[in-house]
Scaffold this active site. Structure first.
Site, PDB file in Angstrom:
ATOM      1  N   ASP A  83       0.806  -1.218   0.000  1.00 24.85           N
ATOM      2  CA  ASP A  83       0.000   0.000   0.000  1.00 24.85           C
ATOM      3  C   ASP A  83       0.842   1.271   0.000  1.00 24.85           C
ATOM      4  OD1 ASP A  83       0.768  -0.909   2.565  1.00 24.85           O
ATOM      5  OD2 ASP A  83      -0.755   0.309   3.541  1.00 24.85           O
ATOM      6  N   GLU A 141      -0.613  -2.098   5.273  1.00 26.31           N
ATOM      7  CA  GLU A 141       0.296  -1.944   6.416  1.00 26.31           C
ATOM      8  C   GLU A 141       0.134  -0.583   7.068  1.00 26.31           C
ATOM      9  OE1 GLU A 141       3.392  -0.747   8.881  1.00 26.31           O
ATOM     10  OE2 GLU A 141       3.292   0.105   6.863  1.00 26.31           O
ATOM     11  N   HIS A 367       7.645   9.092   4.309  1.00 23.27           N
ATOM     12  CA  HIS A 367       6.360   9.761   4.530  1.00 23.27           C
ATOM     13  C   HIS A 367       6.424  11.255   4.196  1.00 23.27           C
ATOM     14  CE1 HIS A 367       4.221   6.529   7.131  1.00 23.27           C
ATOM     15  NE2 HIS A 367       5.222   5.977   6.462  1.00 23.27           N
TER      16      HIS A 367
END
Length: 404
Positions: A83, A141, A367
């Protein structure tokens, strides 16, 4: 005759262009947690091309492929997550995300591409190893309750049960070509903490007629910091942080409700439970003492990632044998969380890192919209994972004991 090490290195080099192409395709077409439909289709097509059997629909969009070696033996599982994240990519790469607001900013595109490559390599080397290998292409996840928990709950690893589960993850702070391990407790649990302070609101100029819910929320946040600084043993890494506080009042309006949201991280499961009880007691007690009410909602997140010490020490030795001493590092604990922790609760496991830092320029942190891994790392990631897999299968039949 070529050694197994030489064969793995040779086949990895042969596969490398394909692995990079897989990574770029997946990167360009990211999908959010539990919606990895096209990614799952792509993985399935690649496995079909190689003639590798698999089953779909695992935890929704997941896939588990299976390879049998020359003779029966132990079973190991290799896991990759598929993902992406709800981030708008800003890398300007030619294969940047075409899906607005979605980006592979955590390296899951690399994890998936590498596992496809490893499956292809070990499929070609089936006469070189015994036992069974499960290749887990896992969804979700990045989102609670985590694809690993759903996969295990539905019994996807019940038959056959793996004797060991191995996972790997990119690390932008580490040079490409290196890997890192940490035996024992490695990554923290991750729980979400939601607090709602409620009481009588009103005119800010008349504080004696109301509950100052903004002030009460502030007192609760300050009081809760004592849990980490004064209650938890200093030998247990613990973090309690609040990243959101919302009280929709105004300069002269005290709101009737203030919402607070944060995260609890720790590396000890026993203390994890005790801390959650103390959060509830302190938050409710502080609010009550000031004439208000606090509703506490703590959502259980991912458990601690625990690396089986014996298995991890073996993995370190084999990695050094394969890469050389100077390319294998022993790492410290991380307070970030991973749903791989669910596997470590049920099976002896090894979760390690491979470096993806750019040689020049900026790799950027995970991220973030600018994260850009060094694709040279994919060769190391693929060959090392294949090497560890065959070594665990071919090593003596020691039983690795999972954490109680």
């Amino acid at each position: 005759m070529e050694t197994l090490k030489q064969l793995i290195n040779k086949l990895t080099k042969v596969q490398l262009d394909s692995i990079i192409a897989d990574r770029r395709h997946i990167h360009q077409n990211p999908e959010l947690s539990f919606n990895e439909h096209n990614t799952s289709d792509y993985v399935a097509s690649r496995l079909q091309q190689a003639g590798i059997p698999f089953r779909r629909g695992v935890a929704g969009t997941g896939i588990i492929a299976t390879l049998q070696g020359k003779n029966p033996g132990r079973t190991i599982a290799l896991r990759a997550d598929m993902d992406a994240l709800p981030i708008q990519e800003e890398t300007n790469l030619p294969f940047a995300s075409v899906n607005k607001g979605i980006m592979h900013a955590c390296g899951h595109d690399a994890h998936t591409a590498v596992l496809i490559g490893v499956a292809n390599i070990l499929n070609q080397l089936r006469d070189q190893w015994n036992g069974t290998i499960l290749f887990i292409f896992q969804p979700g996840e990045e989102k609670f309750p985590g694809g690993a928990s759903l996969l295990l709950k539905e019994g996807a690893l019940d038959n056959p049960k793996p004797d060991l589960v191995i996972g790997q993850h990119v690390l932008p702070e580490m040079a490409a070509g290196k890997v890192g391990f940490k035996p024992g407790m490695y990554m923290a649990s991750g729980d979400e903490v939601y607090l709602t302070v409620s009481g009588k609101g009103g005119h800010a100029a008349l504080p004696h007629t109301l509950n100052d819910n903004i002030l009460i929320a502030s007192h609760i946040i300050v009081a809760l910091q004592q849990i980490v600084s004064r209650m938890v043993p200093t030998t247990i890494p613990t973090v309690l942080s609040f990243g959101r506080i919302e009280g929709l009042g105004a300069t002269n309006i005290i709101p009737e409700k203030v919402e607070i949201a944060g995260t609890l991280r720790t590396l000890d499961e026993e203390w994890r439970g005790l801390i959650k009880k103390r959060i509830k007691e302190i938050a409710e007690g502080t609010a009550a003492a000031m004439g208000a009410h606090c509703h506490v909602d703590i959502k259980d997140g991912y458990p601690v990632v625990y690396n089986n010490p014996d298995a991890t020490k073996k993995a370190i030795a084999w990695a050094k044998n394969f890469l050389g001493e100077n390319r294998v590092e022993e790492m410290g604990v991380r307070m970030t969380a991973e749903d791989f922790g669910y596997y470590t609760q049920q099976f002896p496991s090894v979760f390690y890192r491979f470096g993806v830092a750019q040689e020049q320029g900026t790799t950027c942190a995970l991220h973030t919209p600018h994260f850009n891994l060094n694709e040279k790392a994919l060769e190391t990631a693929t060959s090392v994972l294949a090497w560890l897999a065959v070594n665990f299968l071919q090593s003596d039949q020691d039983q690795f004991h999972a954490l109680d």
